[in-house]
Design an enzyme around this catalytic site. Sequence first.
Site, mmCIF file in Angstrom:
data_model
loop_
_atom_site.group_PDB
_atom_site.id
_atom_site.type_symbol
_atom_site.label_atom_id
_atom_site.label_comp_id
_atom_site.label_asym_id
_atom_site.label_seq_id
_atom_site.Cartn_x
_atom_site.Cartn_y
_atom_site.Cartn_z
ATOM 1 N N ASP A 8 0.860 -1.297 0.040
ATOM 2 C CA ASP A 8 0.122 -0.069 -0.017
ATOM 3 C C ASP A 8 0.834 1.158 0.092
ATOM 4 O O ASP A 8 2.194 1.125 -0.130
ATOM 5 C CB ASP A 8 -1.029 -0.147 1.352
ATOM 6 C CG ASP A 8 -0.302 0.375 2.717
ATOM 7 O OD1 ASP A 8 1.084 0.137 2.526
ATOM 8 O OD2 ASP A 8 -0.954 0.465 3.386
ATOM 9 N N CYS A 66 3.359 -2.955 3.946
ATOM 10 C CA CYS A 66 2.408 -1.929 4.273
ATOM 11 C C CYS A 66 3.214 -1.090 5.283
ATOM 12 O O CYS A 66 4.475 -1.356 5.448
ATOM 13 C CB CYS A 66 0.988 -2.423 4.752
ATOM 14 S SG CYS A 66 0.999 -3.496 6.245
ATOM 15 N N THR A 68 2.959 -1.135 8.653
ATOM 16 C CA THR A 68 3.816 -2.203 10.030
ATOM 17 C C THR A 68 4.142 -3.465 9.129
ATOM 18 O O THR A 68 4.583 -4.090 10.386
ATOM 19 C CB THR A 68 2.872 -2.261 10.903
ATOM 20 O OG1 THR A 68 1.482 -2.852 10.646
ATOM 21 C CG2 THR A 68 2.430 -0.884 11.751
ATOM 22 N N HIS A 99 11.761 -22.858 9.373
ATOM 23 C CA HIS A 99 11.079 -23.540 10.108
ATOM 24 C C HIS A 99 9.598 -23.330 9.689
ATOM 25 O O HIS A 99 8.912 -24.083 10.015
ATOM 26 C CB HIS A 99 10.997 -22.755 11.472
ATOM 27 C CG HIS A 99 12.403 -23.056 12.441
ATOM 28 N ND1 HIS A 99 12.583 -22.900 13.697
ATOM 29 C CD2 HIS A 99 13.556 -23.596 12.010
ATOM 30 C CE1 HIS A 99 13.625 -23.231 14.160
ATOM 31 N NE2 HIS A 99 14.361 -23.823 13.114
ATOM 32 N N HIS A 134 9.500 -29.605 11.385
ATOM 33 C CA HIS A 134 9.100 -28.458 10.870
ATOM 34 C C HIS A 134 8.012 -28.725 9.920
ATOM 35 O O HIS A 134 6.827 -28.266 10.084
ATOM 36 C CB HIS A 134 9.861 -27.548 10.335
ATOM 37 C CG HIS A 134 10.918 -27.288 11.334
ATOM 38 N ND1 HIS A 134 10.768 -26.462 12.593
ATOM 39 C CD2 HIS A 134 12.410 -27.273 11.596
ATOM 40 C CE1 HIS A 134 11.839 -26.291 13.249
ATOM 41 N NE2 HIS A 134 12.976 -26.840 12.482
HETATM 42 C C1 RB5 Z 1 -1.712 2.916 6.337
HETATM 43 O O1 RB5 Z 1 -1.776 4.196 7.211
HETATM 44 C C2 RB5 Z 1 -1.630 1.671 7.578
HETATM 45 O O2 RB5 Z 1 -2.266 1.493 8.198
HETATM 46 C C3 RB5 Z 1 -1.155 0.388 6.558
HETATM 47 O O3 RB5 Z 1 0.049 0.625 5.859
HETATM 48 C C4 RB5 Z 1 -0.732 -0.672 7.571
HETATM 49 O O4 RB5 Z 1 0.186 -0.379 8.390
HETATM 50 C C5 RB5 Z 1 -1.727 -1.789 8.174
HETATM 51 O O5 RB5 Z 1 -1.735 -2.594 8.865
#
Ligand code: RB5
Length: 142
Positions: A8, A66, A68, A99, A134
């Site tokens: 994203d 994304c 996080t 694993h 595993h």
């Molecule tokens: C976008 O702002 C953010 O929420 C997305 O990139 C991600 O981290 C969601 O888990």
Amino acid sequence: MKIIIGSDHGGFELKEACRLHLEQVSGWVVSDAGVFSMDPADYPKIAHRVAQAVAGKEYERGILICGTGLGMGIVANRYKGVRAGVCHNLFTARLSRQHNDANILIMGGRVIGAGMALEMVDLFLKTPFDGGRHQMRLNQID
Ligand code: RB5
């Protein structure tokens, strides 16, 4: 090996860095599932696209990024046959293969730097699954 990558807006810059590195330095052919700009985008749409393609065996490995890594991981792991690992460093990227036989590497574009991420994608693509005990554990997942 066929590879598909997607992000994203939170992972766009890191996705571009990883794609260019894989194509130009490491010599992989990579399909880009988007996004193609920093405009706000919904991570589930890209995660569904990549996870579906890996679950359907169109691609052997996927990479999702994304902000996080968490949202992408939640979506991708809903697909049977997908083993998506949210990884933060070389240790987790290597172990996700050895694993967990992870077939999708997930990273947070707001969590790790490009230098670390580029080494992680190389490691993820070249590290084999250890099998043995595993494999027995993977068999218990479904
Ligand atoms: C976008 O702002 C953010 O929420 C997305 O990139 C991600 O981290 C969601 O888990």
